[in-house]
Scaffold this active site. Structure first.
Site, PDB file in Angstrom:
ATOM      1  N   GLY B  43       0.851  -1.184   0.000  1.00  0.00           N
ATOM      2  CA  GLY B  43       0.000   0.000   0.000  1.00  0.00           C
ATOM      3  C   GLY B  43       0.885   1.232   0.000  1.00  0.00           C
ATOM      4  O   GLY B  43       2.086   1.151  -0.283  1.00  0.00           O
ATOM      5  N   LEU B  44       0.318   2.377   0.328  1.00  0.00           N
ATOM      6  CA  LEU B  44       1.133   3.592   0.297  1.00  0.00           C
ATOM      7  C   LEU B  44       2.352   3.444   1.179  1.00  0.00           C
ATOM      8  O   LEU B  44       3.455   3.817   0.800  1.00  0.00           O
ATOM      9  CB  LEU B  44       0.283   4.787   0.751  1.00  0.00           C
ATOM     10  CG  LEU B  44      -0.768   5.205  -0.271  1.00  0.00           C
ATOM     11  CD1 LEU B  44      -1.618   6.329   0.289  1.00  0.00           C
ATOM     12  CD2 LEU B  44      -0.104   5.657  -1.563  1.00  0.00           C
ATOM     13  N   ALA B  45       2.160   2.888   2.373  1.00  0.00           N
ATOM     14  CA  ALA B  45       3.277   2.770   3.310  1.00  0.00           C
ATOM     15  C   ALA B  45       4.313   1.773   2.803  1.00  0.00           C
ATOM     16  O   ALA B  45       5.514   2.046   2.840  1.00  0.00           O
ATOM     17  CB  ALA B  45       2.763   2.366   4.686  1.00  0.00           C
ATOM     18  N   GLY B  46       3.870   0.621   2.331  1.00  0.00           N
ATOM     19  CA  GLY B  46       4.804  -0.423   1.914  1.00  0.00           C
ATOM     20  C   GLY B  46       5.466  -0.123   0.587  1.00  0.00           C
ATOM     21  O   GLY B  46       6.694  -0.223   0.452  1.00  0.00           O
ATOM     22  N   ARG B 331     -14.410  13.704  12.611  1.00  0.00           N
ATOM     23  CA  ARG B 331     -15.249  12.535  12.352  1.00  0.00           C
ATOM     24  C   ARG B 331     -15.922  11.974  13.594  1.00  0.00           C
ATOM     25  O   ARG B 331     -17.099  11.597  13.558  1.00  0.00           O
ATOM     26  CB  ARG B 331     -14.384  11.450  11.742  1.00  0.00           C
ATOM     27  CG  ARG B 331     -13.921  11.871  10.389  1.00  0.00           C
ATOM     28  CD  ARG B 331     -12.950  10.911   9.802  1.00  0.00           C
ATOM     29  NE  ARG B 331     -12.686  11.356   8.436  1.00  0.00           N
ATOM     30  CZ  ARG B 331     -11.848  10.771   7.611  1.00  0.00           C
ATOM     31  NH1 ARG B 331     -11.165   9.709   8.002  1.00  0.00           N
ATOM     32  NH2 ARG B 331     -11.682  11.236   6.396  1.00  0.00           N
ATOM     33  N   ARG B 457      -8.192  10.169  13.992  1.00  0.00           N
ATOM     34  CA  ARG B 457      -7.421  10.669  12.854  1.00  0.00           C
ATOM     35  C   ARG B 457      -8.229  11.705  12.090  1.00  0.00           C
ATOM     36  O   ARG B 457      -9.415  11.512  11.846  1.00  0.00           O
ATOM     37  CB  ARG B 457      -7.064   9.528  11.911  1.00  0.00           C
ATOM     38  CG  ARG B 457      -6.421   9.997  10.625  1.00  0.00           C
ATOM     39  CD  ARG B 457      -5.980   8.863   9.749  1.00  0.00           C
ATOM     40  NE  ARG B 457      -7.075   8.141   9.134  1.00  0.00           N
ATOM     41  CZ  ARG B 457      -7.734   8.542   8.046  1.00  0.00           C
ATOM     42  NH1 ARG B 457      -7.439   9.698   7.468  1.00  0.00           N
ATOM     43  NH2 ARG B 457      -8.702   7.805   7.536  1.00  0.00           N
TER      44      ARG B 457
HETATM   45  C1  LIG Z   1     -12.804   3.851   1.573  1.00  0.00           C
HETATM   46  C2  LIG Z   1     -11.639   4.525   2.195  1.00  0.00           C
HETATM   47  C3  LIG Z   1     -11.332   5.829   1.866  1.00  0.00           C
HETATM   48  C4  LIG Z   1     -10.254   6.479   2.453  1.00  0.00           C
HETATM   49  N1  LIG Z   1      -9.987   7.771   2.092  1.00  0.00           N
HETATM   50  C5  LIG Z   1      -8.923   8.390   2.640  1.00  0.00           C
HETATM   51  C6  LIG Z   1      -8.589   9.722   2.264  1.00  0.00           C
HETATM   52  O1  LIG Z   1      -9.255  10.332   1.443  1.00  0.00           O
HETATM   53  N2  LIG Z   1      -7.523  10.294   2.828  1.00  0.00           N
HETATM   54  C7  LIG Z   1      -6.735   9.640   3.735  1.00  0.00           C
HETATM   55  O2  LIG Z   1      -5.754  10.210   4.198  1.00  0.00           O
HETATM   56  N3  LIG Z   1      -7.020   8.376   4.102  1.00  0.00           N
HETATM   57  C8  LIG Z   1      -8.093   7.733   3.579  1.00  0.00           C
HETATM   58  N4  LIG Z   1      -8.387   6.456   3.967  1.00  0.00           N
HETATM   59  C9  LIG Z   1      -7.452   5.737   4.846  1.00  0.00           C
HETATM   60  C10 LIG Z   1      -6.256   5.248   4.048  1.00  0.00           C
HETATM   61  O3  LIG Z   1      -6.677   4.846   2.777  1.00  0.00           O
HETATM   62  C11 LIG Z   1      -5.550   4.074   4.692  1.00  0.00           C
HETATM   63  O4  LIG Z   1      -5.347   4.297   6.041  1.00  0.00           O
HETATM   64  C12 LIG Z   1      -4.188   3.865   4.046  1.00  0.00           C
HETATM   65  O5  LIG Z   1      -4.313   3.797   2.654  1.00  0.00           O
HETATM   66  C13 LIG Z   1      -3.499   2.633   4.563  1.00  0.00           C
HETATM   67  O6  LIG Z   1      -2.315   2.430   3.824  1.00  0.00           O
HETATM   68  P1  LIG Z   1      -1.282   1.329   4.237  1.00  0.00           P
HETATM   69  O7  LIG Z   1      -0.216   1.367   3.234  1.00  0.00           O
HETATM   70  O8  LIG Z   1      -0.920   1.489   5.655  1.00  0.00           O
HETATM   71  O9  LIG Z   1      -2.080  -0.064   4.139  1.00  0.00           O
HETATM   72  P2  LIG Z   1      -2.888  -0.749   2.935  1.00  0.00           P
HETATM   73  O10 LIG Z   1      -3.080   0.144   1.788  1.00  0.00           O
HETATM   74  O11 LIG Z   1      -4.077  -1.369   3.571  1.00  0.00           O
HETATM   75  O12 LIG Z   1      -1.926  -1.877   2.441  1.00  0.00           O
HETATM   76  C14 LIG Z   1      -1.711  -3.051   3.126  1.00  0.00           C
HETATM   77  C15 LIG Z   1      -0.789  -3.914   2.319  1.00  0.00           C
HETATM   78  O13 LIG Z   1      -0.344  -4.980   3.125  1.00  0.00           O
HETATM   79  C16 LIG Z   1      -0.502  -6.197   2.461  1.00  0.00           C
HETATM   80  N5  LIG Z   1      -0.684  -7.196   3.482  1.00  0.00           N
HETATM   81  C17 LIG Z   1      -1.483  -7.147   4.586  1.00  0.00           C
HETATM   82  N6  LIG Z   1      -1.326  -8.246   5.320  1.00  0.00           N
HETATM   83  C18 LIG Z   1      -0.422  -9.013   4.687  1.00  0.00           C
HETATM   84  C19 LIG Z   1       0.146 -10.273   4.959  1.00  0.00           C
HETATM   85  N7  LIG Z   1      -0.157 -10.958   6.046  1.00  0.00           N
HETATM   86  N8  LIG Z   1       1.040 -10.773   4.076  1.00  0.00           N
HETATM   87  C20 LIG Z   1       1.384 -10.087   2.952  1.00  0.00           C
HETATM   88  N9  LIG Z   1       0.884  -8.878   2.666  1.00  0.00           N
HETATM   89  C21 LIG Z   1      -0.011  -8.355   3.518  1.00  0.00           C
HETATM   90  C22 LIG Z   1      -1.649  -5.989   1.519  1.00  0.00           C
HETATM   91  O14 LIG Z   1      -1.564  -6.895   0.457  1.00  0.00           O
HETATM   92  C23 LIG Z   1      -1.413  -4.553   1.085  1.00  0.00           C
HETATM   93  O15 LIG Z   1      -0.476  -4.542   0.041  1.00  0.00           O
HETATM   94  C24 LIG Z   1      -9.475   5.807   3.401  1.00  0.00           C
HETATM   95  C25 LIG Z   1      -9.779   4.500   3.742  1.00  0.00           C
HETATM   96  C26 LIG Z   1     -10.873   3.871   3.174  1.00  0.00           C
HETATM   97  C27 LIG Z   1     -11.237   2.513   3.645  1.00  0.00           C
END
Ligand SMILES: Cc1cc2nc3c(=O)[nH]c(=O)nc-3n(C[C@H](O)[C@H](O)[C@H](O)COP(=O)(O)OP(=O)(O)OC[C@H]3O[C@@H](n4cnc5c(N)ncnc54)[C@H](O)[C@@H]3O)c2cc1C
Ligand code: SF4
Ligand code: FES
Lengths: 256, 659
Positions: B43-46, B331, B457
């Site tokens: 995801g964005l972080a990874g 929120r 948040r």
């Molecule tokens: C509908 C929606 C709208 C949103 N809109 C906004 C917004 O407008 N602005 C904002 O700031 N935030 C928004 N958010 C929040 C934001 O999108 C998320 O908090 C953020 O994108 C999380 O990013 P991340 O990289 O941490 O995790 P994620 O994007 O959830 O990525 C997780 C990654 O980990 C991998 N993974 C997980 N577990 C495992 C495992 N056991 N083994 C291998 N891979 C694994 C997955 O495959 C994926 O690649 C929104 C959230 C939702 C649900």
């Protein structure tokens, strides 16, 4: 609210793995609500199969909001089913009638082999992007974002091309299994923006080469891809890509 | 308590990060090439971390369970991303973003982390634009901004209602560029099922190839989790179907503390539940609150159509209760206010669990502006509505389409019906200033960690945090650890710790497949979700939480005795994947309730009915609860609490006031 009154016959492609041959299997479903999404209807089917001790149908899905591009069913001969501009996960049962028979198959294309049941391998798309679908800028090298004004019309056009979700419906619907719409959408997004210019011609050449290597077919301008694309990606992108590809040939080696 | 050192650098708040960066030990390029980093999550972080680490020269392996890194849940983020650019010249600054985030988080976040986040926020926008991310622009060619809740400036950058998609595709393209160069090895359709700890340090993972079912051992000098949030513990949430806690929970059981699990964000504007078949809930972005006004009828049980209810019989309750912020309160405040109105009998729609989000006034206003631009200074109402609808369509078209698709109603004509739904989890794996967990060498980024957002948040801050962590923070801080690891040779994966971890995973899988009970995994997931929503949702109390803990313990026993997982271990088996996830959700659910029970105060997303003001606002207890609750796993149903005190040296802690 929860239970509805639709009765349906599903003919679903079942295939154990990439090596086995598959076939269509009939399932009867009753009490389906028109408010359910197509995938929720599959959840109901799977719940029934599990309870009966049978193997549930494997299908890809994740966001169920029409944005991740993971869902991929070929429904009654159309990728993502009958509605325009809608992915399978956003298709709702109100688009069908009580008593309907619905045939559900996986994407079919040489470059997208079936993994199991309705799930296919679309990693070819990632490899096409890895071949050039980027701007070569390392983290930390960017100037202030507003130092580079971009006309709104250009930015909007780039955004429209960038809206592609990488689902592969364009490939699945094309009789040649061509990936031109997908590839041209990425090429167009970057070709429309100043950030994409330095690598513009190099990019089109390497992405097209990778596309060919993956076994996608040629484009014969039938336009089926545009008609079935859930995100309305336009054929103009293909024209732009073709122009760039041609131009690239005329540009000297060093420049490319 | 010695284990909980937040490692915040000394010095003045505004100088900490700058000083840290200039004093962190460096790793020379030759050594980087022999240091391997595992990044779980794309995801964005990874994706941002994996790409950046590879650019810096480290050898990277990146994992995700979807079929492509581009499909990580971040793709679904809609509304926008914050950055303290002050492009609108409305008085924004790093300090103001820092202050808004601490206040929005109800004074339960670390000052130093949040300040760093605000500092790097501007670089994120620069980076994304350089990658070709098509953010929205004004006619002059410069970037456009919109407002989000909990702030009084316009600092949110966006790409229609698809900001997450565009930002993730940017990070994905950077990642694929490194994949193409052979510097990142990408493992799609792989799920991490355990972390391998050797001599107290994280040294690798066990992952299952989801297609073949094969268990694989992967070594890394360090492991980074960017595995997202755990909102799906509620079964129904706005998260993608696959979002889960498994990676975070496995590391928790191996020694990583889990912080503030009870802090969950319930988003005020989601499409209401329509029936038992519902598999997920759909968000209607917070950005809609820029142009939508929230109301319910003034009369109880009013069954008239929205359009038949005259203006003076509508209660714009947010504008009434919070005149300063109106529809743009944070929120948690907006969600509780909606629940309050519905509980009191003013809800709308067939379930009565909904309020209206109405765009009419602003559609007309935009129409008037457009008409006037075209020289018509006295347009009729119909012209205004027609022109205004076009403006609304450009801003939110995809959201309106989604709403129409799901509900079968046309939101351009009737107001949307919305209700709060689980959306984001502020809690997560505890990390120090370096984003390192309590297991040395194990890092956690993005929504999966607990830092930065306190108890609530602010909108558009998750994308900012995920990219801040991945592009600009972790790549520096991990150097401080890896610089001491240059002498460590790759550990062969036949090391007993790898063998043992793999055997444990295998035993769990065998157990799932051998139970052969009568109920599907989803059956248990739904029941867990029901308990969590009713007793650990928008409002919590001692009695409910105590009951919930018992119910969850019972559910866990029943799950392990009666779940039915069809198929086998050596094939593509999504039911088996779900079984792992739900087993972990059940254990997490219990900890969430325990944390909520322990926290005898209301703050942000955590609302204890026993602790509220006379006006029904959250009542914090700074005297006793200004700490991060970090839980250590001690065995089934046993968790030990560690406290990290929160010190506010730069911000005066106050009761949040949005009136
Ligand atoms: C509908 C929606 C709208 C949103 N809109 C906004 C917004 O407008 N602005 C904002 O700031 N935030 C928004 N958010 C929040 C934001 O999108 C998320 O908090 C953020 O994108 C999380 O990013 P991340 O990289 O941490 O995790 P994620 O994007 O959830 O990525 C997780 C990654 O980990 C991998 N993974 C997980 N577990 C495992 C495992 N056991 N083994 C291998 N891979 C694994 C997955 O495959 C994926 O690649 C929104 C959230 C939702 C649900
Ligand atoms: S161009 Fe359209 S159909 Fe093809 S992958 Fe992109 S979104 Fe899907
Ligand atoms: S499941 Fe994500 S687009 Fe359909």
């Amino acid at each position: 609210m929860s239970t509805g009154n639709m009765n349906l016959t599903l003919q679903v492609w079942r295939q154990k793995n990439s090596k086995s041959t598959g076939k269509l299997v009939d399932y009867k479903l009753s009490d389906i609500s028109p408010d359910m999404s197509f995938l929720e209807m599959f959840d109901v089917l799977n719940e029934q199969l599990i309870t009966k001790g049978e193997e549930p149908v494997v299908f890809d899905h994740d966001c169920r909001e029409g944005i991740c591009g993971m869902c991929s069913m070929f429904i009654n001969g159309q990728p993502h089913g009958p509605k325009d501009l809608v992915t399978t996960c956003q298709l709702h049962m109100r688009s069908f009638k009580d008593g309907d028979t619905i045939v559900v198959e996986p994407w079919r294309a040489k470059a997208f082999p079936v993994i199991k049941d309705l799930a296919v391998d679309r990693s070819a798309f990632d490899r096409v992007i890895a071949a050039g679908g980027f701007v070569s800028v390392n983290t930390g090298n960017a100037q202030d974002a507003n130092n580079l004004p971009i006309p709104k019309s250009k930015a909007d056009a780039a955004f429209e091309a960038a809206a592609c979700i990488g689902c592969g419906a364009c490939v699945a619907t094309c009789k040649n299994a061509s990936a031109m719409l997908f590839v041209s959408a990425k090429i167009s997004q970057l070709a429309l923006l100043p950030q994409g210019q330095p690598e513009r011609y190099r990019r089109v050449q390497s992405m097209v080469a990778q596309m060919d290597e993956e076994g996608f077919g040629n484009c014969t301008n039938t336009g089926a891809c545009e008609a079935e694309c859930p995100k309305g990606i336009s054929l103009e992108n293909i024209a732009r890509m073709n122009r760039d590809y041609l131009s690239a040939k005329f540009i000297s080696e060093e420049e490319v | 308590m010695s284990k909980l050192n937040s490692n915040i650098p000394a010095g003045e708040l505004t100088q900490k990060w700058t000083k840290y960066k200039s004093s962190v030990p460096l790793v020379n390029p030759a050594n980087k090439r022999s240091l391997e980093v595992i990044v779980v999550g794309s995801g964005l972080a990874g994706a941002s971390a994996a790409a950046t680490l590879a650019e810096m020269g480290y050898k990277v392996k990146c994992f995700c369970f979807q079929d492509s890194p581009r499909r990580a849940h971040s793709i679904a983020a809609q509304g926008g991303i914050n950055a303290a650019k002050n492009y609108q010249n409305d008085g924004d600054s790093t300090y103001r973003l820092f202050y808004d985030t601490i206040k929005g988080g109800d004074y339960r976040a670390r000052e130093a982390n949040v300040h760093r986040l605000a500092e790097v926020s501007a670089n994120i926008i620069d980076q994304c634009v350089a990658q070709g991310v098509p953010l929205a622009r004004e006619y002059g060619g410069l970037l456009d901004n919109r407002s989000f809740g909990g702030t009084q400036v316009q600092r949110t950058f966006y790409a229609a209602g698809q900001t997450g998609q565009q930002l993730l595709l940017g990070a994905y393209s950077a990642l694929e560029r490194q994949v193409g160069m052979g510097k990142v090895q990408m493992y799609t359709r792989h799920e991490m099922l355990d972390v391998v700890v050797i001599d107290g340090k994280a040294r690798g993972i066990i992952a299952r190839n989801l297609i073949t079912g094969e268990l694989e051992r992967h070594f890394g000098h360090a492991v980074v989790l960017g595995t997202g949030g755990y909102g799906n513990v509620f079964y129904l949430s706005t998260n993608a179907m696959g979002s889960n806690v498994t990676a975070a929970w496995k590391v928790h059981k191996k020694g990583a503390f889990f912080a503030n699990p009870c802090y969950t964000q319930i988003h005020p504007t989601c499409i209401p539940v329509s029936g038992d078949h519902q598999s997920k809930l759909t968000l209607m972005s917070e950005s809609l609150r820029n142009d939508g006004r929230i109301w319910v009828p003034k009369k109880k049980d009013d069954t008239r159509k929205a359009s038949d209810i005259p203006e003076d019989e509508r209660d714009y309750y947010l504008e009434r209760r919070y005149p300063a912020f109106g529809n743009l309160v944070p929120r948690d405040v907006a969600s509780r206010a909606a629940k309050e109105r519905c509980d009191a009998g003013y809800g709308v729609g067939s379930s009565k669990l909904a309020v209206y989000l109405d765009f009419k006034a602003n559609t007309e206003r935009y129409g008037r502006i457009e008409a006037s631009k075209a020289g018509n200074h006295n347009p009729d109402k119909e012209t205004c509505m027609r022109l205004g609808t076009a403006v609304i369509k450009e801003k939110y078209g995809n959201l309106f389409d989604m709403y129409a698709q799901i509900t079968g109603e046309n939101p351009y004509e009737t107001p949307m019906r919305i209700y709060p739904a689980v959306h984001y989890t502020m809690g997560g794996v505890w990390v120090d200033y370096d984003l390192m967990t309590t297991i040395p060498g194990l890092y956690c980024t993005g929504e999966a960690n607990f830092s930065d957002h306190g108890a609530n948040r602010l909108g558009a801050s998750a994308l900012m945090q995920g990219l801040a962590d991945g592009y600009f923070v972790l790549p520096y801080t991990i150097g401080s650890y890896l610089s001491k690891e240059i002498a460590t040779k790759p550990i062969p994966t036949d090391h007993p710790a790898f063998v043992e971890a793999e055997n444990e995973v295998k035993a769990t899988i065998d157990k799932f497949l051998s139970i052969n009970g009568t109920k599907s995994v989803d059956h248990f997931h739904k029941r867990l979700g029901h308990i969590m929503w009713e007793k650990c949702g928008m409002a919590r109390n001692r009695e409910g939480l105590t009951q919930a803990i018992q119910e969850i313990q019972d559910l866990r026993k029943e799950f392990w005795a009666d779940v039915k997982v069809p198929g086998s271990a050596d094939e593509f088996n999504p039911e088996l994947e779900k079984a792992h996830r739900v087993a972990d959700f059940i254990e997490l659910g219990e900890l969430m309730c325990k944390d909520a029970l322990n926290r005898e105060e209301s703050c942000g997303g955590h609302f204890r009915e026993e602790h509220q003001t006379e006006e029904g606002e959250a009542k914090r207890d700074d005297e006793n609860f200004a700490y991060v609750a970090a839980w250590e796993y001690k065995g089934v149903s046993q968790f030990e609490l560690h406290k990290e005190e929160l010190n506010y040296e730069n911000i005066k802690v106050a009761q949040r006031n949005y009136k």
